[in-house]
Write an enzyme that holds these catalytic residues in place. Structure first.
Site, PDB file in Angstrom:
ATOM      1  N   GLU A  35     -32.974  54.386 -76.174  1.00  0.00           N
ATOM      2  CA  GLU A  35     -32.544  53.624 -77.342  1.00  0.00           C
ATOM      3  C   GLU A  35     -32.963  52.152 -77.283  1.00  0.00           C
ATOM      4  OE1 GLU A  35     -28.314  54.392 -77.437  1.00  0.00           O
ATOM      5  OE2 GLU A  35     -28.621  56.324 -78.443  1.00  0.00           O
ATOM      6  N   GLU A  92     -19.051  60.450 -77.836  1.00  0.00           N
ATOM      7  CA  GLU A  92     -19.573  59.092 -77.635  1.00  0.00           C
ATOM      8  C   GLU A  92     -21.080  59.114 -77.422  1.00  0.00           C
ATOM      9  OE1 GLU A  92     -19.798  55.008 -77.319  1.00  0.00           O
ATOM     10  OE2 GLU A  92     -18.122  56.211 -78.026  1.00  0.00           O
ATOM     11  N   VAL A  96     -30.315  64.683 -74.285  1.00  0.00           N
ATOM     12  CA  VAL A  96     -31.066  65.810 -73.743  1.00  0.00           C
ATOM     13  C   VAL A  96     -32.362  65.251 -73.178  1.00  0.00           C
ATOM     14  CG1 VAL A  96     -32.191  68.014 -74.284  1.00  0.00           C
ATOM     15  CG2 VAL A  96     -30.083  67.369 -75.481  1.00  0.00           C
ATOM     16  N   GLY A 102     -35.585  70.070 -78.625  1.00  0.00           N
ATOM     17  CA  GLY A 102     -36.128  71.000 -79.601  1.00  0.00           C
ATOM     18  C   GLY A 102     -35.951  72.458 -79.233  1.00  0.00           C
ATOM     19  N   GLY A 106     -29.029  70.638 -77.638  1.00  0.00           N
ATOM     20  CA  GLY A 106     -28.075  69.798 -78.358  1.00  0.00           C
ATOM     21  C   GLY A 106     -27.121  70.629 -79.203  1.00  0.00           C
ATOM     22  N   ASN A 133     -32.530  56.257 -85.770  1.00  0.00           N
ATOM     23  CA  ASN A 133     -32.836  57.516 -85.093  1.00  0.00           C
ATOM     24  C   ASN A 133     -32.916  58.664 -86.109  1.00  0.00           C
ATOM     25  OD1 ASN A 133     -33.166  59.627 -83.303  1.00  0.00           O
ATOM     26  ND2 ASN A 133     -31.615  58.875 -81.870  1.00  0.00           N
ATOM     27  N   TYR A 140     -28.678  66.439 -86.863  1.00  0.00           N
ATOM     28  CA  TYR A 140     -27.254  66.542 -87.144  1.00  0.00           C
ATOM     29  C   TYR A 140     -27.003  67.116 -88.539  1.00  0.00           C
ATOM     30  CZ  TYR A 140     -26.598  63.664 -82.967  1.00  0.00           C
ATOM     31  OH  TYR A 140     -26.603  63.179 -81.695  1.00  0.00           O
TER      32      TYR A 140
END
Length: 175
Positions: A35, A92, A96, A102, A106, A133, A140
């Site tokens: 990140e 939080e 992965v 992929g 997740g 992101n 999601y």
């Protein structure tokens, strides 16, 4: 193409133990580096030991493992919805390792946490995602998560947190 759980051969979920603290810290640093926020990591093994495995743990960690090797982690804690009158699970962090992305890892970790939320009689599984992101946001949404545009995450930290706390101390002394 939609990924299925069957694409992750031999994946199992493992609850972290105190012996896993170095691995947890490694995952935190890898996530922060991904990140671009490695410079913000203040966590260390002592803090993780105290807050994850001490007398009054504040959060929990699970790993996604293949052949007993952790390839993913999720750090979560329990929260409470006043409107629903029920507990929930707040994720939080979810990370992965790049070589395993992929493949449904997740999804498996999130489905475990959703199962956990229902086990405790909860009504929600919630988390935040960084605005930039786009891959995570698309993932999601693909599993049914709905971005909440009616709320904005607020944060008080550092000196501002100390200032706000000192207001309470100042007011409570005057009583």
């Amino acid at each position: 193409m939609k990924k299925t759980i069957a694409q992750v051969k031999d994946l199992h979920i493992k609850e972290a133990t105190e012996e896993d603290i170095p691995i947890i810290l490694q995952f935190i640093k890898e996530l922060a580096e991904h990140e671009g926020l490695l410079h913000e990591v203040k966590a260390n093994e002592d803090l993780l030991a105290e807050h994850l495995f001490g007398e009054n743990p504040k959060a929990r960690v699970i790993f996604g493992c293949v052949n007993d090797e952790p390839i993913a982690f999720a750090l979560y804690f329990f929260n409470f919805s006043t409107f629903e009158g029920k507990p929930g699970v707040y994720l939080e962090d979810l990370y992965v390792k790049p070589s395993h992305r992929g493949k449904g890892v997740g999804t498996i970790l999130l489905s475990y946490l959703a199962h956990l939320a229902l086990q405790i009689g909860g009504g929600r599984l919630e988390w935040c995602v960084l605005t930039w992101n786009t891959k995570a946001r698309a993932f999601y949404e693909s599993i049914g998560a709905k971005p909440q545009d009616r709320i904005i995450l607020n944060r008080v930290e550092g000196n501002k947190l100390m200032d706000l706390a000192s207001t309470f101390r100042r007011l409570s002394v005057q009583d």
